[in-house]
Design an enzyme around this catalytic site. Structure first.
Site, PDB file in Angstrom:
ATOM      1  N   SER A  68     -10.411  -1.589   0.903  1.00 22.33           N
ATOM      2  CA  SER A  68      -9.080  -2.073   0.535  1.00 22.33           C
ATOM      3  C   SER A  68      -9.084  -3.345  -0.287  1.00 22.33           C
ATOM      4  O   SER A  68      -8.123  -3.615  -0.994  1.00 22.33           O
ATOM      5  CB  SER A  68      -8.245  -2.289   1.793  1.00 22.33           C
ATOM      6  OG  SER A  68      -8.874  -3.233   2.625  1.00 22.33           O
ATOM      7  N   ASN A 101       0.830  -1.217   0.000  1.00 22.04           N
ATOM      8  CA  ASN A 101       0.000   0.000   0.000  1.00 22.04           C
ATOM      9  C   ASN A 101       0.863   1.265   0.000  1.00 22.04           C
ATOM     10  O   ASN A 101       0.396   2.332   0.362  1.00 22.04           O
ATOM     11  CB  ASN A 101      -0.910   0.004   1.232  1.00 22.04           C
ATOM     12  CG  ASN A 101      -1.731  -1.259   1.322  1.00 22.04           C
ATOM     13  OD1 ASN A 101      -2.430  -1.602   0.376  1.00 22.04           O
ATOM     14  ND2 ASN A 101      -1.632  -1.962   2.437  1.00 22.04           N
ATOM     15  N   LYS A 120       0.447   3.565   4.938  1.00 23.74           N
ATOM     16  CA  LYS A 120       0.114   3.254   3.551  1.00 23.74           C
ATOM     17  C   LYS A 120       0.712   4.350   2.661  1.00 23.74           C
ATOM     18  O   LYS A 120       1.922   4.381   2.487  1.00 23.74           O
ATOM     19  CB  LYS A 120      -1.385   3.036   3.416  1.00 23.74           C
ATOM     20  CG  LYS A 120      -1.836   1.924   4.406  1.00 23.74           C
ATOM     21  CD  LYS A 120      -3.226   1.455   4.209  1.00 23.74           C
ATOM     22  CE  LYS A 120      -3.729   0.625   5.383  1.00 23.74           C
ATOM     23  NZ  LYS A 120      -3.035  -0.636   5.608  1.00 23.74           N
ATOM     24  N   GLU A 171     -15.839   3.240   4.944  1.00 22.28           N
ATOM     25  CA  GLU A 171     -14.469   3.547   4.501  1.00 22.28           C
ATOM     26  C   GLU A 171     -14.553   4.358   3.224  1.00 22.28           C
ATOM     27  O   GLU A 171     -15.517   4.234   2.475  1.00 22.28           O
ATOM     28  CB  GLU A 171     -13.715   2.248   4.205  1.00 22.28           C
ATOM     29  CG  GLU A 171     -13.488   1.405   5.416  1.00 22.28           C
ATOM     30  CD  GLU A 171     -12.799   0.070   5.079  1.00 22.28           C
ATOM     31  OE1 GLU A 171     -12.127  -0.029   4.035  1.00 22.28           O
ATOM     32  OE2 GLU A 171     -12.961  -0.856   5.876  1.00 22.28           O
ATOM     33  N   ASP A 216     -13.256   5.679   7.701  1.00 25.04           N
ATOM     34  CA  ASP A 216     -11.883   5.179   7.671  1.00 25.04           C
ATOM     35  C   ASP A 216     -11.282   5.541   6.307  1.00 25.04           C
ATOM     36  O   ASP A 216     -11.715   5.021   5.279  1.00 25.04           O
ATOM     37  CB  ASP A 216     -11.913   3.659   7.888  1.00 25.04           C
ATOM     38  CG  ASP A 216     -10.523   3.046   7.881  1.00 25.04           C
ATOM     39  OD1 ASP A 216      -9.574   3.719   7.433  1.00 25.04           O
ATOM     40  OD2 ASP A 216     -10.387   1.889   8.308  1.00 25.04           O
ATOM     41  N   HIS A 224      -6.934   4.042   3.078  1.00 23.58           N
ATOM     42  CA  HIS A 224      -6.374   3.866   1.728  1.00 23.58           C
ATOM     43  C   HIS A 224      -6.582   5.087   0.841  1.00 23.58           C
ATOM     44  O   HIS A 224      -6.097   5.117  -0.291  1.00 23.58           O
ATOM     45  CB  HIS A 224      -6.983   2.631   1.061  1.00 23.58           C
ATOM     46  CG  HIS A 224      -6.568   1.374   1.747  1.00 23.58           C
ATOM     47  ND1 HIS A 224      -5.420   0.693   1.411  1.00 23.58           N
ATOM     48  CD2 HIS A 224      -7.119   0.706   2.788  1.00 23.58           C
ATOM     49  CE1 HIS A 224      -5.294  -0.359   2.210  1.00 23.58           C
ATOM     50  NE2 HIS A 224      -6.305  -0.371   3.055  1.00 23.58           N
ATOM     51  N   HIS A 279     -13.430  -2.852   7.497  1.00 27.13           N
ATOM     52  CA  HIS A 279     -12.207  -3.485   8.015  1.00 27.13           C
ATOM     53  C   HIS A 279     -12.452  -4.129   9.372  1.00 27.13           C
ATOM     54  O   HIS A 279     -13.214  -3.611  10.198  1.00 27.13           O
ATOM     55  CB  HIS A 279     -11.126  -2.409   8.138  1.00 27.13           C
ATOM     56  CG  HIS A 279      -9.756  -2.973   8.320  1.00 27.13           C
ATOM     57  ND1 HIS A 279      -9.129  -3.031   9.542  1.00 27.13           N
ATOM     58  CD2 HIS A 279      -8.900  -3.513   7.426  1.00 27.13           C
ATOM     59  CE1 HIS A 279      -7.932  -3.570   9.390  1.00 27.13           C
ATOM     60  NE2 HIS A 279      -7.764  -3.874   8.123  1.00 27.13           N
TER      61      HIS A 279
END
Ligand SMILES: Cc1ncc(COP(=O)(O)O)c(C=O)c1O
Length: 394
Positions: A189, A53, A245, A185, A214, A217, A139
């Site tokens: 991911s 990442n 990341k 998120e 979140d 990413h 997650h």
């Protein structure tokens, strides 16, 4: 060998029951130059990293490593104590203040990892009377937070705001005063997908629900200047971001309004009862943030360039007969289906010098094993052509 005790025998039986394609294995790599990785195994050759990442390649950027080295010399390696004892360094407070300003939030607090930050976020906003409505694919760390808070959990269909709205409305009908928390998120991911964040915040406002987003990413990559999809949505209760990341460092943070963050500082066991983030990681992350900001001010937002490249990759995969990976970001999951086939494709790519990892259940739902292709800024020219050739016909 010593005789196994009863509980060890139970564990051994569980281990033996795992099918070989579901067994996790640790592999060791040495970082090569730029986007290459050197597997530490006899006879192995270098691989291009299409798996990590480190989207912007910042873990090895000279400005980032120099800042971390300077802090290492100044402060030593570890903080030696919790932030609330004697573990706070200027590297922490400087980074927290820079992150809060960057994201236009009142305050940010650092955590040693994103897993811990997510646990803290949910624990701060939910208790056993709270109903948490979570996207079905969030997650694991957020789910761990729900469990630790003892809250009730309902999961809504992935990125489906109509489903969320139905659930919010039904709850408000029955329990007008109940505390509601929504979890999502900004870049999933394993899916590559993103929700409609404006729609999500509007729903949460309408039903009086707190929202934790979140952005692990997304930060550095998505949104204006890489500031995530929550940027400009001031009613989001907490933004969770990790520094391991796109920032190329380690650790994580939560950012929010003054009241929520004051509550976090007073109440969060996950913040209090842990050794502070290693100061060199904080200093490296601050240098990474400054680099992202400078690129943005020069009108060359790195995230945007990465997205343009991601669009070309998606198109090339489709032209080669593969299903279009969902979303628009640098995570391009190639949906395969069976574990065995996904593992075989991983092997096939490795023979061509490319590292991409087959993601299998329980990380993703049964029957949806996938090859998680990840784009990073510093991949050499010709990588896409190599990838298409290595994948062969679907
Ligand atoms: C969406 C999401 N949130 C949180 C985390 C945890 O972050 P960290 O690696 O900093 O613990 C991850 C990393 O796996 C993630 O993918």
């Amino acid at each position: 060998m010593a005789e196994l005790s009863a509980w060890q025998k139970e564990l051994a039986a569980q281990l033996n029951a795992l099918p070989s394609q579901r067994r996790r294995q640790l592999r060791s790599f040495a970082a090569g130059t730029g986007s290459s990785l050197e597997p530490q195994a006899p006879g192995a050759t270098g691989l291009l990293d299409l798996a990590s990442n480190d989207y912007l390649g910042l873990s090895q950027h000279p400005a980032v490593t120099a800042a971390a080295s300077a802090e290492l010399q100044r402060s030593g390696l570890g903080a030696g104590a919790s932030r609330l004892v004697s573990g706070t360094r200027t590297a922490h407070t400087a980074l927290e203040s820079a992150l809060a300003t960057w994201l236009d939030r009142d305050q940010a607090l650092l955590f040693p990892s994103g897993f811990q930050a997510n646990l803290a976020a949910v624990s701060a906003l939910a208790d056993r009377h709270t109903l948490v409505l979570a996207d079905r694919l969030i997650h694991h760390s957020l789910l761990a937070g729900v469990r630790s808070a003892g809250a009730r959990l309902q999961r809504f269909r992935h990125n489906d705001l109509a489903d969320l709205e139905r659930r919010l409305a039904a709850t408000r009908d029955h329990s007008p005063g109940r505390r509601l928390l929504v979890l999502s998120e900004s870049l999933f991911s394993m899916e590559g997908t993103s929700p409609d964040v404006a729609g999500l915040t509007a729903l949460c406002e309408r039903f009086g629900a707190a929202l934790v987003l979140d952005e692990a990413h997304a930060l550095g990559v998505l949104g204006p200047g890489g500031r995530g999809l929550g940027m400009g949505h001031s009613t989001i209760a907490l933004i969770s971001g990790t520094l391991g990341k796109a920032f190329g460092s380690g650790g994580a943070f939560l950012a929010g309004d003054a009241t929520t963050m004051a509550w976090m500082l007073q109440s969060s066991a996950a913040f209090r009862y842990t050794t502070a983030l290693a100061p060199p990681l904080a200093a490296g992350a601050l240098a990474a943030l400054r680099w992202i900001q400078t690129e943005d001010h020069q009108g060359a937002a790195v995230g945007e360039r990465l997205l343009q490249r991601a669009a070309r990759w998606r198109q090339a995969l489709v032209s080669a007969g593969w299903p279009r990976p969902a979303g628009v970001g640098p995570i391009l999951p190639l949906l395969i289906g069976s574990d065995t086939r996904a593992l075989a494709l991983q092997q096939q790519l490795e023979h061509a010098g490319l590292l991409s990892v087959a993601i299998r259940p329980p990380t993703v739902p049964e029957g949806t094993a996938r090859l998680r292709l990840v784009l990073r800024r510093d991949l050499p020219r010709g990588t896409l052509e190599r990838l298409i050739k290595a994948l062969g016909a679907p």
